[in-house]
Write a protein that holds these residues in place. Structure first.
Motif, mmCIF file in Angstrom:
data_model
loop_
_atom_site.group_PDB
_atom_site.id
_atom_site.type_symbol
_atom_site.label_atom_id
_atom_site.label_comp_id
_atom_site.label_asym_id
_atom_site.label_seq_id
_atom_site.Cartn_x
_atom_site.Cartn_y
_atom_site.Cartn_z
ATOM 1 N N GLN A 78 -3.577 4.236 -8.101
ATOM 2 C CA GLN A 78 -4.542 4.447 -7.019
ATOM 3 C C GLN A 78 -4.147 5.684 -6.218
ATOM 4 N N THR A 97 0.833 -1.206 0.000
ATOM 5 C CA THR A 97 0.000 0.000 0.000
ATOM 6 C C THR A 97 0.868 1.257 0.000
ATOM 7 N N PRO A 107 -11.754 -2.929 0.178
ATOM 8 C CA PRO A 107 -12.530 -3.623 -0.854
ATOM 9 C C PRO A 107 -11.710 -4.619 -1.682
ATOM 10 N N VAL A 153 -2.011 2.893 6.239
ATOM 11 C CA VAL A 153 -3.113 1.968 5.963
ATOM 12 C C VAL A 153 -2.632 0.525 6.087
ATOM 13 N N LYS A 194 -6.342 6.883 -3.999
ATOM 14 C CA LYS A 194 -7.099 6.757 -2.760
ATOM 15 C C LYS A 194 -6.960 5.338 -2.211
ATOM 16 N N ALA A 247 -6.442 4.369 0.702
ATOM 17 C CA ALA A 247 -7.212 4.189 1.944
ATOM 18 C C ALA A 247 -8.639 3.744 1.637
ATOM 19 N N ASP A 248 -9.199 4.229 0.548
ATOM 20 C CA ASP A 248 -10.567 3.860 0.164
ATOM 21 C C ASP A 248 -10.628 2.519 -0.556
ATOM 22 N N GLU A 249 -9.587 2.170 -1.269
ATOM 23 C CA GLU A 249 -9.598 0.983 -2.129
ATOM 24 C C GLU A 249 -9.075 -0.282 -1.462
#
Length: 190
Positions: free
Chosen positions: A32, A8, A41, A74, A34, A36-38
């Motif tokens: 990427q 990450t 998921p 993250v 974001k 933290a958002d991905e």
């Protein structure tokens, strides 16, 4: 035994799942902004695709930086959380410059440090010969001139994560307790 690797630390989100030393799934999300958002998921997708839950994971491999401050936090927070929830979980870590730099012999490993700066380390046959540091981008050519016969690897572009992970798996360092899992932030004094 299930093992989970994730990176990450920069613009590429990489998650790899292994079962009994064989890669069973791999997701590499490029560019990427974001993470933290991905990240969760993508973890969920790997687990669902393989009919697993987090409690099925026995070992985690993670990169600890340098790189994106948010991305580093993250990944490390996720690993620490899982370690708190499962004391039998084994966690291994390596720094992101070494992961990229040791993928080939004679390498200049570069990662974007933003603000016209670059994280740099130089490796020869797996040994760090120029230590991890932050340098202004206008000094990069000095290193390129001095190490002309070295491969230049930047921001994990074209990095074959599964191949590199398998090659370097034994170089990841075992994290004996949660307090040992710390981010690698390289400060610039320039």
């Amino acid at each position: 035994m299930y093992e989970l690797f994730f990176d990450t630390t920069n613009y590429r989100l990489a998650v790899l799942l292994m079962k009994d030393d064989l890669i069973t799934d791999f997701i590499n999300e490029d560019k990427q902004l974001k993470i933290a958002d991905e990240f969760l998921p993508v973890i969920d997708k790997i687990l669902v695709n393989n009919n697993l839950s987090l409690k099925d994971i026995n070992v985690i491999y993670t990169l600890i930086g340098p790189g994106s401050y948010m991305g580093i936090r993250v990944g490390i927070t996720f690993a620490k959380t899982l370690l708190l929830l499962n004391e039998n979980l084994k966690v291994f870590a390596i720094d992101s410059l070494a992961f990229q730099g040791n993928s080939q012999d004679k390498t200049i490993s570069l990662l974007d440090a933003r603000g016209n700066k670059t994280y740099l380390a130089i490796y020869n046959d797996g040994t760090e010969i120029i230590p991890k540091q932050v340098i202004p981008n206008d000094l990069l050519n000095d290193f390129f001139d001095k190490f002309k016969d070295y491969h230049i690897l930047k921001d994990n572009i074209d990095l074959d994560y599964p191949e590199v992970f398998l090659k370097l798996k034994s170089q990841f360092i075992y994290v004996n307790n949660i307090d040992e899992l710390k981010p690698l932030y390289i400060k610039s004094f320039i």
